[in-house]
Design an enzyme around this catalytic site. Structure first.
Site, PDB file in Angstrom:
ATOM      1  N   THR A  12      -3.881   4.769  -1.175  1.00 11.22           N
ATOM      2  CA  THR A  12      -4.839   5.289  -0.184  1.00 11.22           C
ATOM      3  C   THR A  12      -5.558   6.532  -0.720  1.00 11.22           C
ATOM      4  OG1 THR A  12      -3.092   6.598   0.844  1.00 11.22           O
ATOM      5  CG2 THR A  12      -3.542   4.432   1.811  1.00 11.22           C
ATOM      6  N   ALA A  37     -19.090   2.282   5.341  1.00  7.67           N
ATOM      7  CA  ALA A  37     -18.562   1.459   4.251  1.00  7.67           C
ATOM      8  C   ALA A  37     -19.655   0.589   3.638  1.00  7.67           C
ATOM      9  CB  ALA A  37     -17.420   0.597   4.786  1.00  7.67           C
ATOM     10  N   ASP A  69     -11.649   8.192   7.774  1.00 11.90           N
ATOM     11  CA  ASP A  69     -11.539   8.718   9.139  1.00 11.90           C
ATOM     12  C   ASP A  69     -12.280  10.034   9.278  1.00 11.90           C
ATOM     13  OD1 ASP A  69     -10.151   6.724  10.483  1.00 11.90           O
ATOM     14  OD2 ASP A  69      -8.267   7.337   9.530  1.00 11.90           O
ATOM     15  N   GLU A 119       0.872  -1.177   0.000  1.00 12.91           N
ATOM     16  CA  GLU A 119       0.000   0.000   0.000  1.00 12.91           C
ATOM     17  C   GLU A 119       0.907   1.225   0.000  1.00 12.91           C
ATOM     18  OE1 GLU A 119      -3.318   0.662   3.062  1.00 12.91           O
ATOM     19  OE2 GLU A 119      -1.934   2.289   3.517  1.00 12.91           O
TER      20      GLU A 119
HETATM   21  P1  FAD Z   1     -17.132   0.952   8.621  1.00 14.39           P
HETATM   22  O1  FAD Z   1     -17.091  -0.465   8.175  1.00 14.39           O
HETATM   23  O2  FAD Z   1     -18.197   1.816   8.081  1.00 14.39           O
HETATM   24  O3  FAD Z   1     -17.207   0.924  10.214  1.00 14.39           O
HETATM   25  C1  FAD Z   1     -16.956   2.121  10.968  1.00 14.39           C
HETATM   26  C2  FAD Z   1     -17.443   1.935  12.388  1.00 14.39           C
HETATM   27  O4  FAD Z   1     -18.870   1.966  12.403  1.00 14.39           O
HETATM   28  C3  FAD Z   1     -17.048   0.633  13.072  1.00 14.39           C
HETATM   29  O5  FAD Z   1     -16.883   0.884  14.441  1.00 14.39           O
HETATM   30  C4  FAD Z   1     -18.238  -0.268  12.834  1.00 14.39           C
HETATM   31  O6  FAD Z   1     -18.300  -1.276  13.845  1.00 14.39           O
HETATM   32  C5  FAD Z   1     -19.378   0.749  12.904  1.00 14.39           C
HETATM   33  N1  FAD Z   1     -20.520   0.462  12.021  1.00 14.39           N
HETATM   34  C6  FAD Z   1     -20.476  -0.067  10.788  1.00 14.39           C
HETATM   35  N2  FAD Z   1     -21.723  -0.128  10.274  1.00 14.39           N
HETATM   36  C7  FAD Z   1     -22.537   0.418  11.199  1.00 14.39           C
HETATM   37  C8  FAD Z   1     -23.937   0.653  11.283  1.00 14.39           C
HETATM   38  N3  FAD Z   1     -24.748   0.282  10.287  1.00 14.39           N
HETATM   39  N4  FAD Z   1     -24.430   1.252  12.398  1.00 14.39           N
HETATM   40  C9  FAD Z   1     -23.632   1.610  13.404  1.00 14.39           C
HETATM   41  N5  FAD Z   1     -22.289   1.403  13.397  1.00 14.39           N
HETATM   42  C10 FAD Z   1     -21.771   0.819  12.311  1.00 14.39           C
HETATM   43  N6  FAD Z   1      -8.862   5.807   5.832  1.00 14.39           N
HETATM   44  C11 FAD Z   1      -8.782   6.777   4.882  1.00 14.39           C
HETATM   45  O7  FAD Z   1      -9.243   7.903   5.116  1.00 14.39           O
HETATM   46  N7  FAD Z   1      -8.180   6.518   3.670  1.00 14.39           N
HETATM   47  C12 FAD Z   1      -7.665   5.308   3.350  1.00 14.39           C
HETATM   48  O8  FAD Z   1      -7.145   5.117   2.247  1.00 14.39           O
HETATM   49  C13 FAD Z   1      -7.750   4.256   4.334  1.00 14.39           C
HETATM   50  N8  FAD Z   1      -7.269   3.016   4.082  1.00 14.39           N
HETATM   51  C14 FAD Z   1      -7.450   2.010   5.001  1.00 14.39           C
HETATM   52  C15 FAD Z   1      -7.032   0.698   4.692  1.00 14.39           C
HETATM   53  C16 FAD Z   1      -7.211  -0.334   5.608  1.00 14.39           C
HETATM   54  C17 FAD Z   1      -6.778  -1.737   5.251  1.00 14.39           C
HETATM   55  C18 FAD Z   1      -7.812  -0.064   6.883  1.00 14.39           C
HETATM   56  C19 FAD Z   1      -7.981  -1.178   7.885  1.00 14.39           C
HETATM   57  C20 FAD Z   1      -8.217   1.229   7.197  1.00 14.39           C
HETATM   58  C21 FAD Z   1      -8.061   2.281   6.268  1.00 14.39           C
HETATM   59  N9  FAD Z   1      -8.482   3.578   6.542  1.00 14.39           N
HETATM   60  C22 FAD Z   1      -8.372   4.560   5.588  1.00 14.39           C
HETATM   61  C23 FAD Z   1      -9.046   3.913   7.842  1.00 14.39           C
HETATM   62  C24 FAD Z   1     -10.570   3.715   7.893  1.00 14.39           C
HETATM   63  O9  FAD Z   1     -11.193   4.593   6.981  1.00 14.39           O
HETATM   64  C25 FAD Z   1     -11.018   4.006   9.322  1.00 14.39           C
HETATM   65  O10 FAD Z   1     -10.597   2.980  10.188  1.00 14.39           O
HETATM   66  C26 FAD Z   1     -12.485   4.325   9.501  1.00 14.39           C
HETATM   67  O11 FAD Z   1     -12.632   4.888  10.809  1.00 14.39           O
HETATM   68  C27 FAD Z   1     -13.416   3.113   9.418  1.00 14.39           C
HETATM   69  O12 FAD Z   1     -13.520   2.660   8.149  1.00 14.39           O
HETATM   70  P2  FAD Z   1     -14.320   1.292   7.809  1.00 14.39           P
HETATM   71  O13 FAD Z   1     -14.385   1.173   6.359  1.00 14.39           O
HETATM   72  O14 FAD Z   1     -13.786   0.176   8.611  1.00 14.39           O
HETATM   73  O15 FAD Z   1     -15.776   1.720   8.390  1.00 14.39           O
END
Ligand code: FAD
Length: 317
Positions: free
Chosen positions: A50, A145, A127, A19
């Site tokens: 990213t 997501a 984030d 990455e």
């Molecule tokens: P989600 O899957 O949406 O989850 C976020 C939170 O909400 C979790 O606590 C989950 O338990 C909770 N949740 C999910 N669905 C619901 C719902 N329906 N109701 C209530 N709560 C819910 N960030 C960037 O800005 N740019 C990047 O390029 C980037 N790359 C990354 C790559 C990897 C491999 C990882 C692990 C993280 C990356 N991140 C990046 C960070 C990521 O965007 C953050 O960790 C963010 O806070 C959560 O993203 P997620 O897609 O896991 O969110």
């Protein structure tokens, strides 16, 4: 080619992937290539790029007033993916985030990717903005997501936001999502986090990439918990070597992960100049164990610096 197809064709052999971050605004594409060149000997199966949301800066205007201005410090993810594919003939995986984007802007980015022949994406919420204490989606954007994934899945069926577009070309995106062996920092418990991950998988996620971890047992537990919940898509471990003393607390805090006592003790007992080697040796052992366990891919968070990843890949692959 889809990431899942790369994994299938590897027939159990562990693949290498990386990455990278887009460079800070003002720096050229050469800085991206300089970070990738030393790692091409290890034949990365794919390269993730990213995505970074806007940040807000306060600018003093000539009339003395202050204006809040949105700026992207690391723009260019889609173009960088295309440039990498063009130069190295390797698949790229742009990260897509909800934060700071309307659904319309997301759809347009997906259309660009489709035109460019980029058929993998990592689907993320993103984030918080730096000035916000919690994640606030764009007024017309996806909230998490799962919603973004549903938008992409619809496009894969030829369903665009504008319902009047008929007989539309369907996209063919292979979608990865994030997984957190030590749970996402906002999740109340490992179980609730797993429930949300299950929803992403049920909505059509094709593979999972994990947050970094320094204790392999966290990854193995996570894979087992996923299997117990019926999740059977590839779970790709995200790897980051520790290279400075500061990272012991810094990475733990930023990514809400734990540091194994043994690693902490080794670092605390050593002089500054020895810390990097401790971190590299630790990571080599981690990777060897993961590879022996048959993980599909070792995915390295290079953060734009190739030296440490090169050292480790040389000893593991
Ligand atoms: P989600 O899957 O949406 O989850 C976020 C939170 O909400 C979790 O606590 C989950 O338990 C909770 N949740 C999910 N669905 C619901 C719902 N329906 N109701 C209530 N709560 C819910 N960030 C960037 O800005 N740019 C990047 O390029 C980037 N790359 C990354 C790559 C990897 C491999 C990882 C692990 C993280 C990356 N991140 C990046 C960070 C990521 O965007 C953050 O960790 C963010 O806070 C959560 O993203 P997620 O897609 O896991 O969110």
């Amino acid at each position: 080619m889809h990431i899942t197809e790369h994994i299938k064709r590897a027939q159990g052999k562990t693949l290498f992937s990386i990455e990278i971050l887009p460079p800070l605004k003002g720096r050229g594409i050469e800085s991206v290539f300089n970070g990738i060149d030393p790692l091409m000997d290890f034949k990365p199966a794919f390269i993730d790029v990213t995505y970074h949301r806007e940040e807000f800066i306060i600018k003093k205007m000539p009339d003395g007033t202050e204006d809040k201005i949105s700026t992207k410090k690391r723009p260019g993810t889609v173009a960088i993916c295309a440039a990498i594919m063009n130069k190295y003939k390797v698949d790229t995986v742009p990260h897509l985030i909800c934060g700071g984007f309307s659904k319309e802007e997301t759809e347009n980015a997906l259309i660009d990717l489709n035109f460019l022949g980029i058929d993998n994406v990592l689907v993320l919420r993103g984030d918080n903005a730096k000035n916000e204490s919690q994640f606030i989606p764009d007024k017309n954007g996806n909230k998490n997501a799962l919603e973004l994934l549903e938008q992409i899945r619809n496009l894969n069926k030829g369903m665009y936001l504008d319902e009047e577009i008929i007989e539309a070309t369907a996209s063919n995106f292979c979608c990865g999502v994030a997984g957190y062996p030590e749970k996402h920092y906002e999740a109340v418990s490992l179980n609730t986090d797993m429930e949300f991950l299950k929803r992403k998988v049920a909505a059509g996620a094709d593979f999972i990439v994990t947050q970094m971890f320094f204790d392999n047992s966290k990854y193995f537990d996570f894979v087992k918990r996923c299997a117990d919940e019926g999740i059977n898509i590839p779970i790709i471990p995200g790897i980051k070597p520790l290279t400075t003393r500061k990272q012991l607390t810094g990475l733990a805090k930023i990514f809400s992960i734990s540091m194994p006592n043994d690693l902490v003790t080794q670092v605390e007992k050593s002089e500054d100049h020895a810390v990097k080697q401790i971190g590299l040796d630790w990571c080599v052992q981690q990777c060897k164990e993961l590879k022996a366990a048959g993980v599909p891919v070792l995915h390295f968070y290079t953060m734009g610096v190739s030296e440490a990843t090169k050292y480790i890949a040389h000893r593991v692959f």
